[in-house]
Design a protein around this motif. Structure first.
Motif, PDB file in Angstrom:
ATOM      1  N   PHE A 182      37.159  32.763  47.318  1.00  0.00           N
ATOM      2  CA  PHE A 182      36.713  33.150  45.975  1.00  0.00           C
ATOM      3  C   PHE A 182      37.772  34.028  45.332  1.00  0.00           C
ATOM      4  O   PHE A 182      38.577  34.665  46.016  1.00  0.00           O
ATOM      5  CB  PHE A 182      35.349  33.853  46.003  1.00  0.00           C
ATOM      6  CG  PHE A 182      35.339  35.235  46.594  1.00  0.00           C
ATOM      7  CD1 PHE A 182      35.473  36.362  45.798  1.00  0.00           C
ATOM      8  CD2 PHE A 182      35.171  35.417  47.966  1.00  0.00           C
ATOM      9  CE1 PHE A 182      35.452  37.635  46.334  1.00  0.00           C
ATOM     10  CE2 PHE A 182      35.135  36.688  48.518  1.00  0.00           C
ATOM     11  CZ  PHE A 182      35.277  37.810  47.706  1.00  0.00           C
TER      12      PHE A 182
ATOM     13  N   TYR B  15      22.717  33.104  36.955  1.00  0.00           N
ATOM     14  CA  TYR B  15      23.655  33.169  38.076  1.00  0.00           C
ATOM     15  C   TYR B  15      24.545  31.937  38.164  1.00  0.00           C
ATOM     16  O   TYR B  15      25.615  31.976  38.774  1.00  0.00           O
ATOM     17  CB  TYR B  15      22.888  33.338  39.392  1.00  0.00           C
ATOM     18  CG  TYR B  15      22.357  34.731  39.610  1.00  0.00           C
ATOM     19  CD1 TYR B  15      23.124  35.709  40.229  1.00  0.00           C
ATOM     20  CD2 TYR B  15      21.076  35.080  39.191  1.00  0.00           C
ATOM     21  CE1 TYR B  15      22.646  36.990  40.430  1.00  0.00           C
ATOM     22  CE2 TYR B  15      20.577  36.359  39.387  1.00  0.00           C
ATOM     23  CZ  TYR B  15      21.369  37.308  40.011  1.00  0.00           C
ATOM     24  OH  TYR B  15      20.889  38.571  40.196  1.00  0.00           O
ATOM     25  N   ASP B  16      24.116  30.840  37.564  1.00  0.00           N
ATOM     26  CA  ASP B  16      24.879  29.592  37.671  1.00  0.00           C
ATOM     27  C   ASP B  16      25.920  29.432  36.565  1.00  0.00           C
ATOM     28  O   ASP B  16      26.715  28.491  36.596  1.00  0.00           O
ATOM     29  CB  ASP B  16      23.914  28.396  37.642  1.00  0.00           C
ATOM     30  CG  ASP B  16      22.965  28.411  38.825  1.00  0.00           C
ATOM     31  OD1 ASP B  16      23.440  28.636  39.957  1.00  0.00           O
ATOM     32  OD2 ASP B  16      21.749  28.230  38.623  1.00  0.00           O
ATOM     33  N   GLN B  17      25.921  30.343  35.596  1.00  0.00           N
ATOM     34  CA  GLN B  17      26.888  30.269  34.505  1.00  0.00           C
ATOM     35  C   GLN B  17      28.280  30.646  35.012  1.00  0.00           C
ATOM     36  O   GLN B  17      28.493  31.754  35.512  1.00  0.00           O
ATOM     37  CB  GLN B  17      26.478  31.223  33.379  1.00  0.00           C
ATOM     38  CG  GLN B  17      27.446  31.300  32.227  1.00  0.00           C
ATOM     39  CD  GLN B  17      27.494  30.020  31.422  1.00  0.00           C
ATOM     40  OE1 GLN B  17      26.462  29.397  31.185  1.00  0.00           O
ATOM     41  NE2 GLN B  17      28.684  29.608  31.016  1.00  0.00           N
ATOM     42  N   PRO B  18      29.264  29.761  34.924  1.00  0.00           N
ATOM     43  CA  PRO B  18      30.627  30.108  35.370  1.00  0.00           C
ATOM     44  C   PRO B  18      31.220  31.200  34.492  1.00  0.00           C
ATOM     45  O   PRO B  18      30.986  31.253  33.284  1.00  0.00           O
ATOM     46  CB  PRO B  18      31.396  28.783  35.208  1.00  0.00           C
ATOM     47  CG  PRO B  18      30.361  27.719  35.044  1.00  0.00           C
ATOM     48  CD  PRO B  18      29.178  28.377  34.420  1.00  0.00           C
TER      49      PRO B  18
ATOM     50  N   ARG C  14      34.663  33.514  40.700  1.00  0.00           N
ATOM     51  CA  ARG C  14      34.224  32.153  41.029  1.00  0.00           C
ATOM     52  C   ARG C  14      34.698  31.770  42.420  1.00  0.00           C
ATOM     53  O   ARG C  14      35.712  32.266  42.925  1.00  0.00           O
ATOM     54  CB  ARG C  14      34.735  31.143  40.010  1.00  0.00           C
ATOM     55  CG  ARG C  14      36.243  30.990  39.964  1.00  0.00           C
ATOM     56  CD  ARG C  14      36.700  30.127  38.799  1.00  0.00           C
ATOM     57  NE  ARG C  14      38.138  29.931  38.819  1.00  0.00           N
ATOM     58  CZ  ARG C  14      38.741  28.753  39.015  1.00  0.00           C
ATOM     59  NH1 ARG C  14      38.015  27.662  39.200  1.00  0.00           N
ATOM     60  NH2 ARG C  14      40.048  28.659  39.009  1.00  0.00           N
TER      61      ARG C  14
ATOM     62  N   GLU D 299      30.685  31.554  48.101  1.00  0.00           N
ATOM     63  CA  GLU D 299      29.697  31.659  47.035  1.00  0.00           C
ATOM     64  C   GLU D 299      28.714  32.813  47.272  1.00  0.00           C
ATOM     65  O   GLU D 299      28.148  33.370  46.316  1.00  0.00           O
ATOM     66  CB  GLU D 299      28.930  30.341  46.895  1.00  0.00           C
ATOM     67  CG  GLU D 299      28.035  30.254  45.672  1.00  0.00           C
ATOM     68  CD  GLU D 299      28.810  30.371  44.363  1.00  0.00           C
ATOM     69  OE1 GLU D 299      28.371  31.167  43.495  1.00  0.00           O
ATOM     70  OE2 GLU D 299      29.833  29.685  44.212  1.00  0.00           O
TER      71      GLU D 299
ATOM     72  N   VAL E  74      30.222  35.772  45.619  1.00  0.00           N
ATOM     73  CA  VAL E  74      30.123  35.611  44.169  1.00  0.00           C
ATOM     74  C   VAL E  74      28.711  35.980  43.710  1.00  0.00           C
ATOM     75  O   VAL E  74      28.521  36.764  42.764  1.00  0.00           O
ATOM     76  CB  VAL E  74      30.479  34.169  43.762  1.00  0.00           C
ATOM     77  CG1 VAL E  74      30.187  33.943  42.277  1.00  0.00           C
ATOM     78  CG2 VAL E  74      31.938  33.869  44.071  1.00  0.00           C
TER      79      VAL E  74
ATOM     80  N   LYS F 246      27.438  39.284  41.394  1.00  0.00           N
ATOM     81  CA  LYS F 246      26.718  39.035  40.143  1.00  0.00           C
ATOM     82  C   LYS F 246      25.400  39.799  40.085  1.00  0.00           C
ATOM     83  O   LYS F 246      24.929  40.185  39.008  1.00  0.00           O
ATOM     84  CB  LYS F 246      26.458  37.537  39.962  1.00  0.00           C
ATOM     85  CG  LYS F 246      27.670  36.746  39.504  1.00  0.00           C
ATOM     86  CD  LYS F 246      27.311  35.282  39.246  1.00  0.00           C
ATOM     87  CE  LYS F 246      28.491  34.516  38.655  1.00  0.00           C
ATOM     88  NZ  LYS F 246      28.155  33.093  38.390  1.00  0.00           N
TER      89      LYS F 246
END
Length: 602
Positions: free
Chosen positions: A186, A171-174, A179, A125, A128, A132
């Motif tokens: 990842f 940042y939490d939006q898939p 991912r 993560e 990821v 982002k």
């Protein structure tokens, strides 16, 4: 007489270096107790948040603190990809649109208050989140195009949503294209094939991991708080003066491994023998002084106050007469290593500038005349003391797409032809001082930017002389490198020149400097030509081979025809090490070389 002057200079160097104030005084007792490498950079750092920096000093510092999943073998030539924080090379789909990276368990960030006293393990993560960040509109970066050009599914849409709503980036939006699959894996999915996409993950600039807790804890001051998983961490920092890195106590056990050096490369073979079986890093601390002028840098090294220095070109004839190490330096045990082939020194023209920009025949003729009037060979001879190879295009020798037999106007000096071009395309009118006017009779003044250093002053003198010779008025503006970068990104400079130190063996990055959508990022020239863009996009989708090379060569010729960039030379870098230094090797594409360097009792 020449030898006498050289000996006198080097003797003076030692005396003066001992007398002058030093950025990084290290007592002899400290050198025995700790392994401390003392080195330098010739330009001040901007900060240590990788999305927001591109200068060599900042990127090198950060590359020794942060880590991408992949790297390049230290010794192998041609270069070979290998895992760094990854457990192995990524899984890549046959269509080069799907990539799965697996991170090795048991890698930890250096300690920081943001972790509230707990050891913080590197997980998928983190990569990821770090990728982002390039899409977050609040972060001013010139590197977003590295991922946008690759068309990572869903991330551009997420950025556009934040821009339209003027809300914080989510940042939490898939998203489908990036991912975490589990704690250590990842995936990245692309809209189009990208056969060389994995190389992006060997670049500390673009793919290093940062912990979200650290970013959120320090906010806008994140550039002063680098917390990574690399072999070193930031110990102290006096801005534009001295940076001290120390060994990261949380760094994992890493033993030196290599597929080996090519036969006949003596330095690499020697380094391989020395590092075999050793645990990395070997140093306790690295002290980096910022010394912008050539003479003080050389004085500090010659006086024994630096262990490693990139030889200033101004002393080339004294330190390396006829390409050989001066006898007195050799007697001191100094080691000199020359390398070239992955860097390009160039100038760019801002094609949105009303004076030199535009695509009409007379504006193209003006840029061609400037290039033909300038003398790259004289620059190499007088300013660079012969420490460069002539450039014919923006693709240097070690880069895929380089054409060794190409000869172009960029490599010519023909002032008579330059004057003929100017006369033919309407620049034949003159003002009261004899300088040329635009075809419509309006004033024509070229403005070139640069730093306030001895070397830049020499370059400006050469530019002034060459432009005067063909009747073009040229003026100059100076600022720090960081200020010039900001102005370049804002399109506020007319002409500026610098050197790109490449981080990948492929020519895509350099061709991308002419890609229209990259304007305001890597495309400082703001070149916008649909025919070039189509060629660039087509070559990106193809695997290496004759078809791709043909498209790259067509794109190169369009850049040479319109001249948004003026290639000058491919620099020859000479690194000088004291007798105490072991393990040093300048890799063409990585910046974390200090993890391999050692200091011994000499």
């Amino acid at each position: 007489m020449r030898a006498a002057r050289r000996r006198s200079f080097l003797t003076q160097s030692a005396a003066l270096a001992g007398a002058c104030w030093l950025h990084s005084p290290v007592l002899a007792a400290d050198r025995v107790r700790k392994k401390i490498l003392r080195t330098e950079f010739n330009s001040a750092e901007v900060g240590f948040d990788l999305p927001q920096v591109s200068d060599q000093t900042s990127v090198t510092m950060a590359s020794n603190i942060f880590e991408p999943p992949l790297t390049y073998d230290y010794l192998a030539r041609p270069v070979v990809l290998k895992p760094l924080t990854a457990a192995g090379l990524p899984e890549v789909s046959a269509d080069h649109k799907h990539f799965i990276f697996t991170i090795r368990p048991g890698i930890f960030f250096s300690d920081d208050p943001a972790f509230k006293g707990k050891r913080r393990e590197l997980v998928a993560e983190d990569y990821v989140f770090s990728i982002k960040r390039f899409y977050d509109p609040r972060i001013k970066t010139e590197h977003l195009y590295q991922f946008e050009t690759a068309k990572v599914l869903g991330l551009s849409e997420l950025r556009n949503e934040a821009l339209k709503s003027k809300k914080a980036f989510n940042y939490d939006q898939p998203v489908a294209g990036l991912r975490a699959l589990d704690r250590y894996r990842f995936e990245v999915r692309l809209a189009e094939p990208d056969p060389r996409f994995v190389h992006l993950f060997a670049s500390a600039n673009f793919a290093s991991a940062v912990a979200r807790e650290v970013v959120e804890a320090y906010g806008d001051d994140i550039g002063a708080h680098p917390v990574g998983t690399g072999p070193f961490r930031l110990k102290s920092w006096r801005r534009s003066s001295l940076i001290v890195l120390e060994r990261n106590p949380n760094f994992r056990e890493q033993m030196f491994e290599s597929v080996g050096a090519p036969a006949g490369q003596a330095q690499a073979e020697q380094v391989g023998r020395y590092l075999a079986g050793k645990k990395l890093p070997l140093l306790d601390e690295v002290h980096i002084s910022i010394i912008t002028e050539s003479q003080p840098r050389w004085l500090a090294f010659a006086g024994g106050d630096l262990d490693l220095v990139e030889m200033p070109v101004a002393v080339a004839r004294l330190a390396m007469p006829n390409g050989r190490l001066a006898p007195n330096l050799k007697k001191q045990g100094v080691q000199a290593y020359a390398s070239h082939g992955a860097d390009i020194a160039f100038s760019y023209f801002n094609l949105e500038d009303p004076q030199v920009g535009g695509y009409t025949p007379e504006k193209v003729a003006l840029r061609r005349a400037i290039v033909l009037a300038y003398d790259n060979a004289e620059e190499t001879r007088l300013v660079l003391q012969g420490q460069a190879l002539p450039a014919q295009s923006m693709l240097p020798p070690l880069i895929y797409g380089h054409e060794p037999d190409l000869r172009s106007e960029a490599g010519m000096t023909e002032p008579v032809r330059a004057q003929a071009l100017l006369d033919l395309y309407g620049y034949d009118k003159r003002d009261a001082e004899g300088y040329r006017l635009h075809p419509d009779g309006s004033p024509l003044t070229l403005r070139r930017a640069g730093r306030e250093t001895t070397r830049e002053r020499q370059l400006h003198e050469l530019w002034k002389k060459r432009m005067d010779a063909v009747g073009l008025r040229m003026e100059f503006e100076t600022a720090t490198f960081g200020e010039l970068i900001k102005k370049a990104l804002a399109g506020q400079l007319m002409i500026w020149g610098y050197t790109w130190d490449l981080g990948s063996p492929d020519g895509d990055f350099l061709l991308g400097m002419g890609y229209g959508p990259n304007a305001g990022q890597s495309n400082d020239a703001r070149f916008q030509l649909p025919a070039f863009d189509r060629l660039y996009e087509r070559q990106r989708l193809l695997p290496d081979g004759p078809e791709r090379l043909a498209l790259m060569h067509q794109a190169t010729r369009l850049m040479l025809a319109y001249l948004p960039y003026h290639p000058h030379n491919y620099p020859v870098r000479v690194d000088m090490c004291s007798a105490a230094v072991r393990g040093f090797l300048r890799h063409p594409f990585t910046r974390d070389r200090w993890r391999f360097v050692d200091i011994v009792d000499s």
